[in-house]
Motif scaffolding. Structure first.
Motif, PDB file in Angstrom:
ATOM      1  N   ARG A   1      20.343  -3.865 -14.555  1.00 50.95           N
ATOM      2  CA  ARG A   1      19.956  -4.176 -13.461  1.00 50.95           C
ATOM      3  C   ARG A   1      20.769  -3.770 -12.177  1.00 50.95           C
ATOM      4  NH1 ARG A   1      16.678  -8.772 -14.107  1.00 50.95           N
ATOM      5  NH2 ARG A   1      16.914  -9.478 -12.177  1.00 50.95           N
ATOM      6  N   ALA A   2      21.811  -3.251 -12.430  1.00 47.74           N
ATOM      7  CA  ALA A   2      22.713  -2.483 -11.402  1.00 47.74           C
ATOM      8  C   ALA A   2      23.644  -1.720 -11.972  1.00 47.74           C
ATOM      9  CB  ALA A   2      23.119  -3.618 -10.358  1.00 47.74           C
ATOM     10  N   VAL A   3      24.175  -0.762 -11.343  1.00 48.98           N
ATOM     11  CA  VAL A   3      25.487  -0.057 -11.530  1.00 48.98           C
ATOM     12  C   VAL A   3      26.455  -0.237 -10.308  1.00 48.98           C
ATOM     13  CG1 VAL A   3      26.676   2.070 -12.435  1.00 48.98           C
ATOM     14  CG2 VAL A   3      24.253   1.348 -13.287  1.00 48.98           C
ATOM     15  N   THR A   4      27.803  -0.320 -10.621  1.00 41.09           N
ATOM     16  CA  THR A   4      28.763  -0.275  -9.545  1.00 41.09           C
ATOM     17  C   THR A   4      29.658   0.440  -9.727  1.00 41.09           C
ATOM     18  OG1 THR A   4      29.648  -2.516 -10.187  1.00 41.09           O
ATOM     19  CG2 THR A   4      28.097  -2.767  -8.509  1.00 41.09           C
ATOM     20  N   CYS A   5      30.392   1.164  -8.724  1.00 41.77           N
ATOM     21  CA  CYS A   5      31.250   2.310  -9.122  1.00 41.77           C
ATOM     22  C   CYS A   5      32.697   1.835  -8.494  1.00 41.77           C
ATOM     23  CB  CYS A   5      30.750   3.369  -8.232  1.00 41.77           C
ATOM     24  SG  CYS A   5      29.160   3.937  -9.071  1.00 41.77           S
ATOM     25  N   VAL A   6      33.584   2.376  -9.184  1.00 49.76           N
ATOM     26  CA  VAL A   6      34.960   2.010  -8.681  1.00 49.76           C
ATOM     27  C   VAL A   6      35.855   3.411  -8.811  1.00 49.76           C
ATOM     28  CG1 VAL A   6      35.843   1.248 -10.899  1.00 49.76           C
ATOM     29  CG2 VAL A   6      36.991   0.416  -8.847  1.00 49.76           C
ATOM     30  N   ALA A   7      36.993   3.536  -8.251  1.00 51.48           N
ATOM     31  CA  ALA A   7      37.845   4.566  -8.270  1.00 51.48           C
ATOM     32  C   ALA A   7      38.522   4.328  -9.876  1.00 51.48           C
ATOM     33  CB  ALA A   7      39.007   4.621  -7.371  1.00 51.48           C
ATOM     34  N   GLY A   8      38.723   5.617 -10.675  1.00 54.02           N
ATOM     35  CA  GLY A   8      39.408   5.544 -11.843  1.00 54.02           C
ATOM     36  C   GLY A   8      39.563   6.789 -12.351  1.00 54.02           C
TER      37      GLY A   8
ATOM     38  N   VAL B   1      30.180   7.777  -7.760  1.00 54.23           N
ATOM     39  CA  VAL B   1      28.940   7.335  -7.468  1.00 54.23           C
ATOM     40  C   VAL B   1      27.894   8.583  -7.483  1.00 54.23           C
ATOM     41  CG1 VAL B   1      27.564   6.940  -5.295  1.00 54.23           C
ATOM     42  CG2 VAL B   1      29.653   5.739  -5.520  1.00 54.23           C
ATOM     43  N   ARG B   2      28.611   9.775  -7.104  1.00 54.48           N
ATOM     44  CA  ARG B   2      27.709  11.117  -7.460  1.00 54.48           C
ATOM     45  C   ARG B   2      27.369  11.202  -8.937  1.00 54.48           C
ATOM     46  NH1 ARG B   2      27.926  16.442  -8.590  1.00 54.48           N
ATOM     47  NH2 ARG B   2      27.273  18.010  -7.047  1.00 54.48           N
ATOM     48  N   ASN B   3      28.267  11.109  -9.747  1.00 55.38           N
ATOM     49  CA  ASN B   3      28.217  11.321 -11.109  1.00 55.38           C
ATOM     50  C   ASN B   3      27.182  10.115 -11.687  1.00 55.38           C
ATOM     51  OD1 ASN B   3      30.180  13.287 -11.099  1.00 55.38           O
ATOM     52  ND2 ASN B   3      31.769  12.108 -11.763  1.00 55.38           N
ATOM     53  N   THR B   4      27.354   9.054 -11.172  1.00 54.64           N
ATOM     54  CA  THR B   4      26.424   7.734 -11.837  1.00 54.64           C
ATOM     55  C   THR B   4      25.063   7.995 -11.345  1.00 54.64           C
ATOM     56  OG1 THR B   4      28.308   6.439 -11.581  1.00 54.64           O
ATOM     57  CG2 THR B   4      26.316   5.321 -11.651  1.00 54.64           C
ATOM     58  N   LEU B   5      24.935   8.729  -9.961  1.00 52.27           N
ATOM     59  CA  LEU B   5      23.464   8.987  -9.846  1.00 52.27           C
ATOM     60  C   LEU B   5      22.800  10.164 -10.702  1.00 52.27           C
ATOM     61  CD1 LEU B   5      23.949   8.497  -6.017  1.00 52.27           C
ATOM     62  CD2 LEU B   5      22.696   6.807  -7.353  1.00 52.27           C
ATOM     63  N   THR B   6      23.752  10.926 -10.807  1.00 53.54           N
ATOM     64  CA  THR B   6      23.102  12.344 -11.760  1.00 53.54           C
ATOM     65  C   THR B   6      22.854  11.947 -12.896  1.00 53.54           C
ATOM     66  OG1 THR B   6      24.513  13.849 -10.345  1.00 53.54           O
ATOM     67  CG2 THR B   6      23.844  14.546 -12.461  1.00 53.54           C
TER      68      THR B   6
ATOM     69  N   VAL C   1      22.667   1.068  -7.243  1.00 52.53           N
ATOM     70  CA  VAL C   1      23.864   1.641  -7.528  1.00 52.53           C
ATOM     71  C   VAL C   1      24.787   1.492  -6.083  1.00 52.53           C
ATOM     72  CG1 VAL C   1      25.333   3.725  -7.869  1.00 52.53           C
ATOM     73  CG2 VAL C   1      23.050   3.332  -9.103  1.00 52.53           C
ATOM     74  N   ALA C   2      26.119   0.926  -6.239  1.00 54.49           N
ATOM     75  CA  ALA C   2      26.644   0.662  -5.181  1.00 54.49           C
ATOM     76  C   ALA C   2      28.141   1.229  -5.324  1.00 54.49           C
ATOM     77  CB  ALA C   2      26.957  -0.769  -4.987  1.00 54.49           C
ATOM     78  N   ARG C   3      28.804   1.808  -4.065  1.00 52.10           N
ATOM     79  CA  ARG C   3      30.136   2.386  -4.241  1.00 52.10           C
ATOM     80  C   ARG C   3      31.239   1.044  -3.905  1.00 52.10           C
ATOM     81  NH1 ARG C   3      33.814   3.703  -0.185  1.00 52.10           N
ATOM     82  NH2 ARG C   3      34.693   5.746  -0.392  1.00 52.10           N
TER      83      ARG C   3
END
Ligand code: BDR
Ligand code: CA
Length: 334
Positions: free
Chosen positions: A47-54, A62-67, A79-81
């Protein structure tokens, strides 16, 4: 004391409808494998993807996730930062494992049409969890900063969380340190918040994470596929070469994707309900997940009494062939 008994996550959903899931990730070679699987498995409703520094900085995540979602042929999903650093310490990326771009420096294109939503990860998580008609299974495959911020900012979300299945921790040996696994070590305070969330939690730690490895012949077949998602999976699996990267996971490791397999196919993972605590003290144990596997109390409890500790379903064994087969079938069936 608790009795070690295998649990089956399938009990979490009695209906045949897909399980609503949200992935919180730091994409990341193996986070990308996890996303590909979640998009393509018919029993999961991502339903959604959220992104975090790691693994890399949050903008690159975020860029990698969208790609990856582009390449997977995913439907339009938010998709959220999220957090750009842990709660207390600075960000410490794992570029020696995941490359400078977090995606094995494969030279992947920028996302074409997809963009991140204009709300932050915590806001999106709250919206999607409370807005879901059925309780959501959260799958963090990254440092737990976003999840801790969510739980502290909007504790009411727990009423619509079925379970949190997180990749992190280790019963035995660590990777970031001799005893600490990267996701927990990167933000130990956040992991401690997660463990006391008051919802059912499954720990898919290094002990099982490192065992699920796709054979080289299958990796090669994926790489030569003409289907964009399958060939990306092949490239990502091939990247994880310990000789080249120093990563102890051998080439072909599913990594984070194993945690998503555990949600889609619970009987493949054997867990025991055990007390788990994160070491927060500075020094060599910081970030360690201390898992109590003793069968009875020791002198510490006898002389000083018991302390309240979170009980977590800890992954202790995994059916490797089952998850490898499940992964390949899911990725290659379009
Ligand atoms: C975890 O750390 C990251 O490098 C991987 O993506 C995985 O989530 C393993 O320790
Ligand atoms: Ca990860």
């Amino acid at each position: 004391m608790t009795t070690a008994q295998p649990i089956h996550l399938a009990e979490q959903s009695s209906s045949a409808e897909p399980i609503p899931v949200i992935i919180d990730c730091d994409t990341g070679v193996d986070d990308a494998l996890a996303l590909l699987f979640a998009v393509r498995h018919p029993g999961l409703d991502l339903r959604a993807v959220t992104c975090v520094a790691g693994n890399t900085d949050v903008d690159q995540v975020v860029r990698n996730t969208l790609t990856v979602l582009d390449r997977a042929g995913a439907p339009d999903l938010p998709v959220a930062r999220g957090a750009e650093r842990p709660l207390i310490e600075p960000a410490r990326p794992a570029s020696h494992v995941h490359g400078r771009d977090g995606m094995g420096d494969l030279g992947l294109p920028a996302p074409t049409t997809r963009t991140a939503v204009d709300v932050d990860a915590v806001t999106l998580l709250r919206r999607e969890i409370l807005g879901s008609p059925r309780p959501v299974t959260l799958i963090p495959t990254a440092p737990l900063t976003n999840i801790a911020l969510l739980l502290r900012t909007h504790p009411e979300v727990t009423r619509n969380i079925e379970r949190i299945v997180f990749m992190g921790g280790a019963v035995a040996t660590g990777n970031a340190t001799p005893v600490a696994e990267f996701n927990v070590w990167h933000d130990p305070e956040a992991a401690a918040v997660l463990l006391t969330a008051g919802v059912p939690i499954t720990m898919y730690g290094l002990d099982v994470f490192q065992r699920v490895v796709v054979p080289a012949a299958d990796v090669q077949r994926l790489r030569t596929s003409t289907e964009p998602g399958a060939s990306l999976a092949g490239e990502l699996l091939a990247h994880r070469d310990p000789a080249a990267s120093g990563d102890p996971t051998p080439t072909g490791g599913l990594g984070d994707a194993g945690a998503v397999c555990a949600v889609a196919d619970p009987p493949g993972l054997t867990t025991s309900l055990l007390p788990v605590e994160v070491s927060l003290t500075p020094g060599p144990t910081r970030g360690q997940t201390v898992v109590d596997r003793r069968r009875r109390h020791g002198e510490s409890e006898i002389h000083q009494g018991t302390r309240e500790q979170a009980l977590v379903d800890v992954g202790l064994d995994v059916d490797v062939n089952r998850y490898v087969k499940l992964y390949l079938q899911t990725i290659e069936t379009r």
